[in-house]
Design an enzyme around this catalytic site. Structure first.
Site, PDB file in Angstrom:
ATOM      1  N   LYS A  97      -5.669  11.590   1.864  1.00 25.67           N
ATOM      2  CA  LYS A  97      -4.989  11.861   3.145  1.00 25.67           C
ATOM      3  C   LYS A  97      -5.314  10.797   4.186  1.00 25.67           C
ATOM      4  O   LYS A  97      -4.419  10.248   4.825  1.00 25.67           O
ATOM      5  CB  LYS A  97      -5.423  13.220   3.733  1.00 25.67           C
ATOM      6  CG  LYS A  97      -5.007  14.413   2.956  1.00 25.67           C
ATOM      7  CD  LYS A  97      -5.491  15.679   3.621  1.00 25.67           C
ATOM      8  CE  LYS A  97      -6.994  15.799   3.638  1.00 25.67           C
ATOM      9  NZ  LYS A  97      -7.619  15.902   2.313  1.00 25.67           N
ATOM     10  N   ASP A 151      -9.686  21.584   2.756  1.00 22.99           N
ATOM     11  CA  ASP A 151     -10.082  22.788   2.045  1.00 22.99           C
ATOM     12  C   ASP A 151     -10.292  24.004   2.929  1.00 22.99           C
ATOM     13  O   ASP A 151     -10.939  24.956   2.535  1.00 22.99           O
ATOM     14  CB  ASP A 151     -11.362  22.506   1.246  1.00 22.99           C
ATOM     15  CG  ASP A 151     -11.133  21.337   0.305  1.00 22.99           C
ATOM     16  OD1 ASP A 151     -10.084  21.337  -0.344  1.00 22.99           O
ATOM     17  OD2 ASP A 151     -11.988  20.430   0.263  1.00 22.99           O
TER      18      ASP A 151
HETATM   19  N1  LIG Z   1      -3.567   5.692  -3.727  1.00 21.01           N
HETATM   20  C1  LIG Z   1      -4.872   5.624  -4.036  1.00 21.01           C
HETATM   21  N2  LIG Z   1      -5.280   5.135  -5.211  1.00 21.01           N
HETATM   22  C2  LIG Z   1      -6.587   5.073  -5.537  1.00 21.01           C
HETATM   23  N3  LIG Z   1      -7.569   5.466  -4.731  1.00 21.01           N
HETATM   24  C3  LIG Z   1      -7.237   5.973  -3.550  1.00 21.01           C
HETATM   25  C4  LIG Z   1      -5.866   6.095  -3.123  1.00 21.01           C
HETATM   26  N4  LIG Z   1      -5.830   6.638  -1.908  1.00 21.01           N
HETATM   27  C5  LIG Z   1      -7.121   6.851  -1.573  1.00 21.01           C
HETATM   28  N5  LIG Z   1      -7.961   6.437  -2.548  1.00 21.01           N
HETATM   29  C6  LIG Z   1      -9.419   6.525  -2.531  1.00 21.01           C
HETATM   30  O1  LIG Z   1      -9.752   7.908  -2.690  1.00 21.01           O
HETATM   31  C7  LIG Z   1     -10.899   8.231  -1.903  1.00 21.01           C
HETATM   32  C8  LIG Z   1     -10.560   9.394  -0.975  1.00 21.01           C
HETATM   33  O2  LIG Z   1      -9.579   8.954  -0.045  1.00 21.01           O
HETATM   34  P1  LIG Z   1      -9.435   9.574   1.406  1.00 21.01           P
HETATM   35  O3  LIG Z   1     -10.740   9.542   2.132  1.00 21.01           O
HETATM   36  O4  LIG Z   1      -8.252   8.953   2.038  1.00 21.01           O
HETATM   37  O5  LIG Z   1      -9.093  11.084   0.987  1.00 21.01           O
HETATM   38  P2  LIG Z   1      -8.955  12.373   1.903  1.00 21.01           P
HETATM   39  O6  LIG Z   1      -7.877  13.200   1.311  1.00 21.01           O
HETATM   40  O7  LIG Z   1      -8.834  11.991   3.301  1.00 21.01           O
HETATM   41  O8  LIG Z   1     -10.352  13.069   1.645  1.00 21.01           O
HETATM   42  P3  LIG Z   1     -11.007  14.268   2.487  1.00 21.01           P
HETATM   43  O9  LIG Z   1     -10.280  15.508   2.108  1.00 21.01           O
HETATM   44  O10 LIG Z   1     -12.417  14.254   1.982  1.00 21.01           O
HETATM   45  O11 LIG Z   1     -10.870  13.918   3.926  1.00 21.01           O
HETATM   46  C9  LIG Z   1     -11.283   6.962  -1.147  1.00 21.01           C
HETATM   47  O12 LIG Z   1     -12.337   6.353  -1.832  1.00 21.01           O
HETATM   48  C10 LIG Z   1     -10.017   6.120  -1.190  1.00 21.01           C
HETATM   49  O13 LIG Z   1     -10.321   4.761  -1.146  1.00 21.01           O
HETATM   50 MG   LIG Z   2     -10.056  12.462   4.965  1.00 18.00          MG
END
Ligand SMILES: Nc1ncnc2c1ncn2[C@@H]1O[C@H](COP(=O)(O)OP(=O)(O)OP(=O)(O)O)[C@@H](O)[C@H]1O
Ligand SMILES: [Mg+2]
Length: 350
Positions: free
Chosen positions: A14, A127
């Site tokens: 996200k 979550d």
């Molecule tokens: N399209 C993608 N392909 C591969 N890795 C990715 C991609 N997008 C994000 N990531 C990696 O996945 C991990 C989680 O990404 P991110 O922090 O954006 O997730 P999030 O949904 O915001 O997590 P949270 O729910 O913990 O806030 C990071 O290490 C990021 O670099």
């Molecule tokens: Mg996040």
């Protein structure tokens, strides 16, 4: 100003997607604000060159009533305004409460008036499903919701949960004015990140005028009657100038008067040569509005001219109801109604 909430399973990407969107739109010249709504406070770090910024909750804790806008908002890549709500340590306190407090603080400090962003992204923690989770889509904050998911089972499961939660809060999203609701029909033409033009608003207003509800243009959809809201939603569909209008039970759950408001509108649109497909539970309404009718039964269906399809025999066969079809005149028009008399068993229905 467009406000967009981004949801999705924890760790799905996200914050990465949100930061990329912010960066892309800022590069296009839009003023962008990104609000991280997660105790981790890592939403904006990619926009801040890897730097973690102080959170709204930390500032409130440290400075109490002395918090200023510059303590909680920071300029990142391409001048994007970055804010992190912050929150309690996991397991101690409610993450949702942190979001609510931060939003209230941003309002109090008039952040939206001062930065005047074209786009605000709320990057919402994955979550939690509680009042805080819903905050970005409540009270006119975010108008749009984007769910980030992958093909993986748990990500889809979370996306489904989120979609259901968003749907349950949907009524609150109806806080838009009738005029804005109608212009939403044009969102595909207007394009991402753009607002409707003067001409779009004029078109929307003309439709409300045509339905005799222009006086409701600035009223919130929340306070409209069921019939008025249906008219607004029909106007929202018509603003796209469709060749065919497909309506799924437009008159269900309405009182008698509002049903008539909707049926009269359908009559009028039909006279203007718009093709309309309407799905209804009421054979009376087919008799009133439709030239052709399709009745769908459990194993069979029947299609044809309405007077040949909606007959006492067919009502008995398809609905297992003994009925009488009666006539009444309204001006020059002869109207028909169906009076249900009794329930019959199919085996006896002939
Ligand atoms: N399209 C993608 N392909 C591969 N890795 C990715 C991609 N997008 C994000 N990531 C990696 O996945 C991990 C989680 O990404 P991110 O922090 O954006 O997730 P999030 O949904 O915001 O997590 P949270 O729910 O913990 O806030 C990071 O290490 C990021 O670099
Ligand atoms: Mg996040």
């Amino acid at each position: 100003m467009r406000k967009i909430a981004i949801y999705g399973k924890g760790g799905i990407g996200k914050s990465t997607v949100t930061s990329n969107l912010s960066a892309a739109l800022a590069e296009r010249g839009l003023t962008v604000m990104q609000v991280g709504c997660d105790p981790k406070a890592d939403s904006t770090k990619n926009l801040m060159g890897g730097r973690r910024i102080p959170t709204v909750l930390e500032c409130i804790r440290d400075k109490k009533d002395q918090v200023r806008l510059e303590d909680i908002s920071f300029r990142g890549f391409k001048d994007i305004v970055c804010v992190e709500s912050g929150g309690p340590t996991p397991g101690i306190g409610c993450a949702g409460r942190g979001i609510i407090t931060s939003f209230e603080k941003l309002e109090e400090l008039r952040a939206y008036d001062i930065f005047q962003p074209d786009i605000v992204f709320y990057d919402v923690l994955g979550d939690v499903v509680c009042g805080g989770f819903a905050m970005p889509i409540r009270d006119g904050y975010a108008e749009h919701v984007v769910i980030v998911t992958s093909g993986e089972m748990m990500a889809l499961f979370a996306a489904d949960n989120i979609a259901q939660a968003v749907h349950n809060f949907g009524k609150l999203v109806f806080g838009y004015s009738a005029l804005n609701m109608v212009t939403m029909g044009l969102s595909q033409n207007i394009g991402f990140g753009r607002t409707p033009s003067k001409c779009d608003y004029e078109k929307a207003y003309a439709l409300l005028e045509r339905f005799g509800i222009a006086h409701l243009a600035e009223h919130s959809c929340n306070i409209l009657s069921g019939g008025e809201l249906q008219m607004v939603l029909i106007a929202r569909a018509l603003i796209k100038e469709p060749k065919i209008l497909i309506m799924d039970e437009p008159e269900s759950n309405l009182d008698m008067r509002n049903q008539l408001v909707v049926l009269n509108t359908i009559d009028r649109l039909n006279e203007e040569n718009l093709s309309i497909v309407i799905n209804t539970h009421y054979p009376d309404h087919a008799l009133r509005c439709a030239k052709k009718t399709l009745i769908i039964g459990h194993r069979e269906h029947l299609f044809g001219d309405t007077p040949q399809v909606i007959t006492q025999e067919n009502i008995r066969w398809f609905f297992e109801i003994e009925s009488d079809i009666v006539q009444a005149s309204s001006g020059e028009r002869i109207l028909q109604g169906i009076i249900p008399l009794d329930i019959v068993r199919k085996s006896a229905a002939g």
